[in-house]
Design a protein around this motif. Structure first.
Motif, mmCIF file in Angstrom:
data_model
loop_
_atom_site.group_PDB
_atom_site.id
_atom_site.type_symbol
_atom_site.label_atom_id
_atom_site.label_comp_id
_atom_site.label_asym_id
_atom_site.label_seq_id
_atom_site.Cartn_x
_atom_site.Cartn_y
_atom_site.Cartn_z
ATOM 1 N N LYS A 53 44.461 45.083 29.654
ATOM 2 C CA LYS A 53 45.487 45.333 30.499
ATOM 3 C C LYS A 53 46.496 43.852 30.287
ATOM 4 C CE LYS A 53 46.635 46.198 35.338
ATOM 5 N NZ LYS A 53 46.301 45.816 36.618
ATOM 6 N N TRP A 73 43.055 40.119 35.533
ATOM 7 C CA TRP A 73 43.103 41.450 34.930
ATOM 8 C C TRP A 73 42.022 41.483 33.641
ATOM 9 C CZ3 TRP A 73 49.003 42.999 34.148
ATOM 10 C CH2 TRP A 73 49.457 42.752 35.389
ATOM 11 N N LYS A 74 41.961 42.702 33.601
ATOM 12 C CA LYS A 74 40.991 42.891 32.086
ATOM 13 C C LYS A 74 41.973 42.418 30.979
ATOM 14 C CE LYS A 74 37.537 45.779 33.481
ATOM 15 N NZ LYS A 74 37.406 45.232 35.121
ATOM 16 N N ARG A 75 41.069 42.366 29.962
ATOM 17 C CA ARG A 75 41.806 41.582 28.717
ATOM 18 C C ARG A 75 42.785 42.715 28.182
ATOM 19 N NH1 ARG A 75 40.863 37.672 25.217
ATOM 20 N NH2 ARG A 75 41.067 38.126 23.194
#
Ligand code: ADP
Ligand code: ADP
Length: 228
Positions: free
Chosen positions: A110, A106-108
């Motif tokens: 998110k 996941w993106k940071r």
């Protein structure tokens, strides 16, 4: 969701920890494993995420024979909470909780938003506690972080080994209440080991009462209490 078919575990020294065990746990069901120390509860649980391999028999998770599933893939679908939750001491509570979503790519931002949501769900205000470090929390609060982290990747199955064992009775009851409330909304398939019959009966939809290497009774709380 989880099915044991005639599973036996013998350790290298000849100890038979689990003896020809068959049982099923339905999707969304919370089953507690209760019994004296050394009767095979932990061994049973650790075979579900392949930390221990059975000597004989088969285990199925969501219809799949887990001996055919890559252990790393399997563990993404199975959250694991133990008594002494190992948090990273030099990372904040929010980062500790966000570790798993970050690992699954996941993106940071998110991952952090998800971590905050999870902390909230286990009863820790992310604004108040998110930026603290593990040694700035009580034992009970650290256990909550452990539960939040285990739920981070949203696994359908949650394994818990005496998750509330290391805290005093008052905190223990709070953690149990919080957990029941959370379980009512997320409905994971949960297998929880405890040596405390009161906890087993309070939390379990069904209770597996262990004797030496075997389940001697597998029934609803009412039935277990009525026929101890
Ligand atoms: P409990 O389930 O009572 O909290 P543990 O899960 O640590 O305790 O251990 C359960 C039992 O298994 C204990 O009797 C312990 O001595 C035994 N045990 C744990 N690991 C090993 C091992 N590597 N070799 C032999 N016995 C072990
Ligand atoms: P419980 O969780 O109910 O306390 P365990 O599953 O930890 O029980 O242990 C079941 C039996 O297997 C015990 O007799 C324990 O001593 C033994 N045992 C556990 N781990 C090992 C091991 N690694 N090697 C040998 N014996 C073990």
């Amino acid at each position: 969701m989880i099915r044991f078919e005639r599973v036996t575990k013998r350790y290298a020294d000849g100890t038979t920890a689990v003896d020809d065990l068959s049982f099923e746990v339905a999707e969304g069901e919370l089953v507690t494993l209760v019994g004296p120390s050394g009767c095979g509860k932990t061994t049973t649980m650790m075979m579900i995420n392949r930390l221990i391999e059975p000597t004989e028999g088969k285990i199925f998770v969501d219809g799949e024979d887990i001996s055919q599933v890559d252990p790393v893939q399997l563990r993404r679908r199975i959250g694991y909470v133990i008594q002494q939750v190992g948090l990273f001491p030099h990372r904040t509570i929010l980062d500790n909780t966000a570790t798993v979503p970050a690992l699954v790519g996941w993106k940071r931002a998110k991952a952090k938003a998800r971590a905050a949501e999870l902390l909230d769900m286990v009863g820790l205000d992310p604004k108040k506690y998110g930026s603290r470090y593990p040694d700035q929390l009580s034992g009970g609060q650290r256990q909550r972080v452990g539960v939040a982290r285990a739920l981070a990747a949203d696994p359908p199955v949650l394994l818990m080994d005496e998750p509330f064992g290391a805290v005093d009775p008052v905190v223990r009851e709070q953690l149990q209440d919080q957990f029941l409330e959370m379980q009512a909304s997320v409905r994971k398939t949960v297998v929880m080991v405890t040596h405390d019959i009161e906890e087993a009966v309070r939390l379990g939809d069904r209770i597996a009462v262990y004797g030496q290497g075997r389940i001697e009774q597998f029934d609803s709380p009412g039935a277990v209490l009525g026929n101890p």
